[in-house]
Design an enzyme around this catalytic site. Sequence first.
Site, PDB file in Angstrom:
ATOM      1  N   VAL A  91     111.414  -8.504  23.743  1.00 17.78           N
ATOM      2  CA  VAL A  91     110.742  -7.474  22.941  1.00 17.78           C
ATOM      3  C   VAL A  91     111.718  -6.852  21.939  1.00 17.78           C
ATOM      4  CG1 VAL A  91     109.006  -7.026  24.729  1.00 17.78           C
ATOM      5  CG2 VAL A  91     111.138  -5.701  24.745  1.00 17.78           C
ATOM      6  N   HIS A 107     105.223 -11.255  24.140  1.00 20.10           N
ATOM      7  CA  HIS A 107     105.135 -10.061  25.007  1.00 20.10           C
ATOM      8  C   HIS A 107     105.277  -8.781  24.199  1.00 20.10           C
ATOM      9  CE1 HIS A 107     106.411 -12.709  28.648  1.00 20.10           C
ATOM     10  NE2 HIS A 107     105.148 -12.863  28.323  1.00 20.10           N
ATOM     11  N   CYS A 115      98.013   1.907  18.957  1.00 18.76           N
ATOM     12  CA  CYS A 115      97.033   2.915  19.373  1.00 18.76           C
ATOM     13  C   CYS A 115      95.972   2.215  20.217  1.00 18.76           C
ATOM     14  CB  CYS A 115      96.367   3.552  18.143  1.00 18.76           C
ATOM     15  SG  CYS A 115      95.017   4.660  18.573  1.00 18.76           S
ATOM     16  N   CYS A 118      92.311   2.670  18.606  1.00 16.10           N
ATOM     17  CA  CYS A 118      91.783   1.956  17.423  1.00 16.10           C
ATOM     18  C   CYS A 118      92.553   0.680  17.102  1.00 16.10           C
ATOM     19  CB  CYS A 118      91.805   2.894  16.207  1.00 16.10           C
ATOM     20  SG  CYS A 118      93.458   3.168  15.549  1.00 16.10           S
ATOM     21  N   CYS A 134      97.922   8.985  16.614  1.00 15.61           N
ATOM     22  CA  CYS A 134      97.892   7.717  15.875  1.00 15.61           C
ATOM     23  C   CYS A 134      97.797   8.036  14.377  1.00 15.61           C
ATOM     24  CB  CYS A 134      96.666   6.912  16.313  1.00 15.61           C
ATOM     25  SG  CYS A 134      96.247   5.551  15.198  1.00 15.61           S
ATOM     26  N   CYS A 137      93.883   6.911  13.393  1.00 18.29           N
ATOM     27  CA  CYS A 137      92.664   7.608  13.876  1.00 18.29           C
ATOM     28  C   CYS A 137      92.975   9.003  14.394  1.00 18.29           C
ATOM     29  CB  CYS A 137      91.997   6.776  14.964  1.00 18.29           C
ATOM     30  SG  CYS A 137      92.844   6.824  16.555  1.00 18.29           S
ATOM     31  N   ASN A 199     120.589 -22.911  29.413  1.00 17.67           N
ATOM     32  CA  ASN A 199     120.551 -21.725  30.274  1.00 17.67           C
ATOM     33  C   ASN A 199     121.927 -21.532  30.914  1.00 17.67           C
ATOM     34  OD1 ASN A 199     119.744 -19.649  32.000  1.00 17.67           O
ATOM     35  ND2 ASN A 199     117.730 -20.560  32.357  1.00 17.67           N
ATOM     36  N   LEU A 200     122.214 -20.282  31.298  1.00 17.83           N
ATOM     37  CA  LEU A 200     123.506 -20.030  31.950  1.00 17.83           C
ATOM     38  C   LEU A 200     123.621 -20.894  33.196  1.00 17.83           C
ATOM     39  CD1 LEU A 200     126.032 -18.250  31.770  1.00 17.83           C
ATOM     40  CD2 LEU A 200     124.901 -16.587  33.251  1.00 17.83           C
TER      41      LEU A 200
HETATM   42  C1  BV8 Z   1      98.831 -12.741  32.266  1.00 17.40           C
HETATM   43  C2  BV8 Z   1     107.268  -7.110  28.355  1.00 17.40           C
HETATM   44  C3  BV8 Z   1      96.579 -13.486  32.217  1.00 17.40           C
HETATM   45  C4  BV8 Z   1     107.600  -5.925  29.151  1.00 17.40           C
HETATM   46  C5  BV8 Z   1     106.982  -8.813  30.037  1.00 17.40           C
HETATM   47  C6  BV8 Z   1     101.408 -14.640  40.826  1.00 17.40           C
HETATM   48  C7  BV8 Z   1     101.770 -15.931  40.503  1.00 17.40           C
HETATM   49  C8  BV8 Z   1     101.831 -16.347  39.169  1.00 17.40           C
HETATM   50  C9  BV8 Z   1     101.542 -15.449  38.135  1.00 17.40           C
HETATM   51  C10 BV8 Z   1     101.208 -14.162  38.471  1.00 17.40           C
HETATM   52  C11 BV8 Z   1     101.134 -13.753  39.808  1.00 17.40           C
HETATM   53  N1  BV8 Z   1     100.782 -12.458  39.802  1.00 17.40           N
HETATM   54  C12 BV8 Z   1     100.628 -12.033  38.527  1.00 17.40           C
HETATM   55  C13 BV8 Z   1     100.868 -13.076  37.715  1.00 17.40           C
HETATM   56  C14 BV8 Z   1     100.796 -13.065  36.241  1.00 17.40           C
HETATM   57  C15 BV8 Z   1     102.018 -12.368  35.690  1.00 17.40           C
HETATM   58  C16 BV8 Z   1     103.290 -13.009  36.205  1.00 17.40           C
HETATM   59  O1  BV8 Z   1     103.641 -14.102  35.790  1.00 17.40           O
HETATM   60  N2  BV8 Z   1     103.962 -12.273  37.114  1.00 17.40           N
HETATM   61  C17 BV8 Z   1     105.196 -12.780  37.673  1.00 17.40           C
HETATM   62  C18 BV8 Z   1     106.110 -11.585  38.015  1.00 17.40           C
HETATM   63  C19 BV8 Z   1     104.877 -13.602  38.931  1.00 17.40           C
HETATM   64  N3  BV8 Z   1     101.950 -12.532  34.263  1.00 17.40           N
HETATM   65  C20 BV8 Z   1     101.275 -11.628  33.530  1.00 17.40           C
HETATM   66  O2  BV8 Z   1     100.788 -10.626  33.969  1.00 17.40           O
HETATM   67  C21 BV8 Z   1     101.120 -11.977  32.060  1.00 17.40           C
HETATM   68  N4  BV8 Z   1      99.731 -11.904  31.716  1.00 17.40           N
HETATM   69  O3  BV8 Z   1      99.112 -13.555  33.120  1.00 17.40           O
HETATM   70  O4  BV8 Z   1      97.562 -12.545  31.766  1.00 17.40           O
HETATM   71  C22 BV8 Z   1      96.428 -14.521  31.157  1.00 17.40           C
HETATM   72  C23 BV8 Z   1      97.354 -15.552  31.059  1.00 17.40           C
HETATM   73  C24 BV8 Z   1      97.190 -16.515  30.063  1.00 17.40           C
HETATM   74  C25 BV8 Z   1      96.117 -16.433  29.205  1.00 17.40           C
HETATM   75  C26 BV8 Z   1      95.223 -15.380  29.323  1.00 17.40           C
HETATM   76  C27 BV8 Z   1      95.362 -14.420  30.306  1.00 17.40           C
HETATM   77  C28 BV8 Z   1     101.868 -11.000  31.176  1.00 17.40           C
HETATM   78  C29 BV8 Z   1     103.352 -11.139  31.438  1.00 17.40           C
HETATM   79  C30 BV8 Z   1     104.117 -10.312  30.418  1.00 17.40           C
HETATM   80  C31 BV8 Z   1     104.824  -9.171  31.115  1.00 17.40           C
HETATM   81  N5  BV8 Z   1     105.715  -8.520  30.145  1.00 17.40           N
HETATM   82  N6  BV8 Z   1     107.755  -8.256  29.089  1.00 17.40           N
HETATM   83  C32 BV8 Z   1     109.046  -5.587  29.011  1.00 17.40           C
HETATM   84  O5  BV8 Z   1     109.829  -6.433  28.502  1.00 17.40           O
HETATM   85  O6  BV8 Z   1     109.377  -4.465  29.394  1.00 17.40           O
HETATM   86  S1  BV8 Z   1     107.669  -9.978  31.050  1.00 17.40           S
HETATM   87  C33 BV8 Z   1     109.352  -9.712  31.062  1.00 17.40           C
HETATM   88  O7  BV8 Z   1     109.863 -10.330  32.206  1.00 17.40           O
HETATM   89  C34 BV8 Z   1     110.039 -10.371  29.923  1.00 17.40           C
HETATM   90  O8  BV8 Z   1     109.344 -10.327  28.726  1.00 17.40           O
HETATM   91  C35 BV8 Z   1     110.260 -11.765  30.419  1.00 17.40           C
HETATM   92  O9  BV8 Z   1     109.182 -12.569  30.065  1.00 17.40           O
HETATM   93  C36 BV8 Z   1     110.238 -11.606  31.898  1.00 17.40           C
HETATM   94  C37 BV8 Z   1     111.611 -11.839  32.427  1.00 17.40           C
HETATM   95  O10 BV8 Z   1     111.830 -13.222  32.240  1.00 17.40           O
HETATM   96  P1  BV8 Z   1     113.166 -13.766  31.561  1.00 17.40           P
HETATM   97  O11 BV8 Z   1     113.133 -13.472  30.105  1.00 17.40           O
HETATM   98  O12 BV8 Z   1     113.264 -15.168  31.975  1.00 17.40           O
HETATM   99  O13 BV8 Z   1     114.342 -12.912  32.166  1.00 17.40           O
HETATM  100  P2  BV8 Z   1     114.960 -13.025  33.638  1.00 17.40           P
HETATM  101  O14 BV8 Z   1     115.801 -11.819  33.855  1.00 17.40           O
HETATM  102  O15 BV8 Z   1     113.869 -13.356  34.616  1.00 17.40           O
HETATM  103  O16 BV8 Z   1     115.912 -14.319  33.555  1.00 17.40           O
HETATM  104  C38 BV8 Z   1     117.085 -14.226  32.767  1.00 17.40           C
HETATM  105  C39 BV8 Z   1     117.460 -15.640  32.418  1.00 17.40           C
HETATM  106  O17 BV8 Z   1     118.538 -15.583  31.499  1.00 17.40           O
HETATM  107  C40 BV8 Z   1     117.949 -16.442  33.615  1.00 17.40           C
HETATM  108  O18 BV8 Z   1     117.417 -17.753  33.557  1.00 17.40           O
HETATM  109  C41 BV8 Z   1     119.469 -16.492  33.408  1.00 17.40           C
HETATM  110  O19 BV8 Z   1     120.042 -17.703  33.891  1.00 17.40           O
HETATM  111  C42 BV8 Z   1     119.554 -16.445  31.913  1.00 17.40           C
HETATM  112  N7  BV8 Z   1     120.809 -15.883  31.391  1.00 17.40           N
HETATM  113  C43 BV8 Z   1     121.442 -14.763  31.791  1.00 17.40           C
HETATM  114  N8  BV8 Z   1     122.545 -14.577  31.014  1.00 17.40           N
HETATM  115  C44 BV8 Z   1     122.576 -15.605  30.121  1.00 17.40           C
HETATM  116  C45 BV8 Z   1     121.485 -16.437  30.348  1.00 17.40           C
HETATM  117  N9  BV8 Z   1     121.237 -17.546  29.639  1.00 17.40           N
HETATM  118  C46 BV8 Z   1     122.113 -17.835  28.644  1.00 17.40           C
HETATM  119  N10 BV8 Z   1     123.200 -17.088  28.357  1.00 17.40           N
HETATM  120  C47 BV8 Z   1     123.459 -15.972  29.071  1.00 17.40           C
HETATM  121  N11 BV8 Z   1     124.542 -15.227  28.761  1.00 17.40           N
END
Ligand code: BV8
Length: 224
Positions: A91, A107, A115, A118, A134, A137, A199-200
Site C-alpha cells: 500500500v 490492496h 468516502c 459516495c 468527504c 459529499c 524472495n529472501l
Molecule cells: C478476499 C492491506 C474475497 C491492508 C492487505 C482462509 C483460507 C484462505 C483465504 C482466506 C481464509 N480466510 C479468509 C481468507 C481470505 C483472506 C486471506 O487470504 N486471509 C489470509 C490471512 C488467510 N483474503 C481476503 O480477505 C482478501 N479478500 O478474499 O475477498 C474475494 C476474493 C477474490 C475475488 C473476489 C472476492 C483481501 C486481502 C487483502 C487484505 N489486505 N493489505 C494493509 O496493508 O494494512 S493484505 C496484507 O498482508 C498485505 O497487503 C499483503 O498482501 C499481506 C502480507 O503478505 P506479504 O506481502 O507476502 O507479506 P508477508 O509479511 O506475509 O511476507 C513477507 C515476504 O517478504 C516473505 O516472503 C519474506 O521472505 C519476504 N522478504 C522479507 N524481507 C525481504 C523479503 N524478500 C526480499 N527481500 C527482502 N529484504
Amino acid sequence: MAGGIFILSGAGLSAESGLRTFRAADGLWEDHRVEDVATPEAFERDPELVQRFYNMRRAQAAAAMPNAAHEALAKLQADYDGPVTLVTQNVDDLLERSGAREVIHMHGSVMGALCSACDHRWAAPMEMRVSDPCPSCGMSHTRPDIVWFGEIPYHMDAIQNALENSDLFVSIGTSGMVYPAAGFSQMARQLGLKTLELNLEASGAMFDAVIEGPATQVVPDWVS
Ligand code: BV8
C-alpha cells in the site's frame, strides 16, 4: 514486441526501505493482530484505532525511500520492449516514486482516502481523522483507501487480463499467504506462463525457478 511480464510484489519488496513486513512485525500492532485491525469490522468497532494504525503506516511510507529493487522494476518497465504489468499487494507508493507507471495496487494505497458514503477518492492527509468530512459529499464516513481482509481486492479484471496476456510471471517478496494474490502463480501456470520467484527465502509455493536473496540484490541482478 517481446512477451508480457507480470510482476506480483509483496512486503519484501519494500522491506529494505525500512517498511516492516507483516511477518517481521509478527502480525502485531498495539497488541492487536493486523488481521484484527485491517478489517471493516475493526473500523466499525474502533475507527480511531484503525485510523491511528494507518496514520502510522502512512507516515512510515512517506518517510521511506525507494530501494534498488523498486528502481530496477521501473527501469525494466521503461526499457523492456514488451508490456510489464506491476501488480503490488503493498500500500506504499515507493514504486511510483521510483518512476514506475500504472502500478496496480490490488490492496489499495495508504496515500489514498475513500468516502464510504459516495465512493469519492482523494489524496489522504498525513493524519486522517474519522470526523474528516468527504470533500465531495461532506459526510464523515472517510476511511483509508485500503482493501481490508474480507473485502474484494481492486482491479481483479485488469489483473486477470494481464495474466492472460503475459508469458512470464514473477513473484517478488511475498509469502503467498493472502488470497487471491496467493493464487496468481497457480493461475499463471495453468495459463502456460513461466513462473519465477525472487524472495529472501523461498515461500514454498511452486515456481519453475526460485532465486533467493534480498530484493535489492536479486531484483536488479534479474533485471540486468
Ligand atoms: C478476499 C492491506 C474475497 C491492508 C492487505 C482462509 C483460507 C484462505 C483465504 C482466506 C481464509 N480466510 C479468509 C481468507 C481470505 C483472506 C486471506 O487470504 N486471509 C489470509 C490471512 C488467510 N483474503 C481476503 O480477505 C482478501 N479478500 O478474499 O475477498 C474475494 C476474493 C477474490 C475475488 C473476489 C472476492 C483481501 C486481502 C487483502 C487484505 N489486505 N493489505 C494493509 O496493508 O494494512 S493484505 C496484507 O498482508 C498485505 O497487503 C499483503 O498482501 C499481506 C502480507 O503478505 P506479504 O506481502 O507476502 O507479506 P508477508 O509479511 O506475509 O511476507 C513477507 C515476504 O517478504 C516473505 O516472503 C519474506 O521472505 C519476504 N522478504 C522479507 N524481507 C525481504 C523479503 N524478500 C526480499 N527481500 C527482502 N529484504
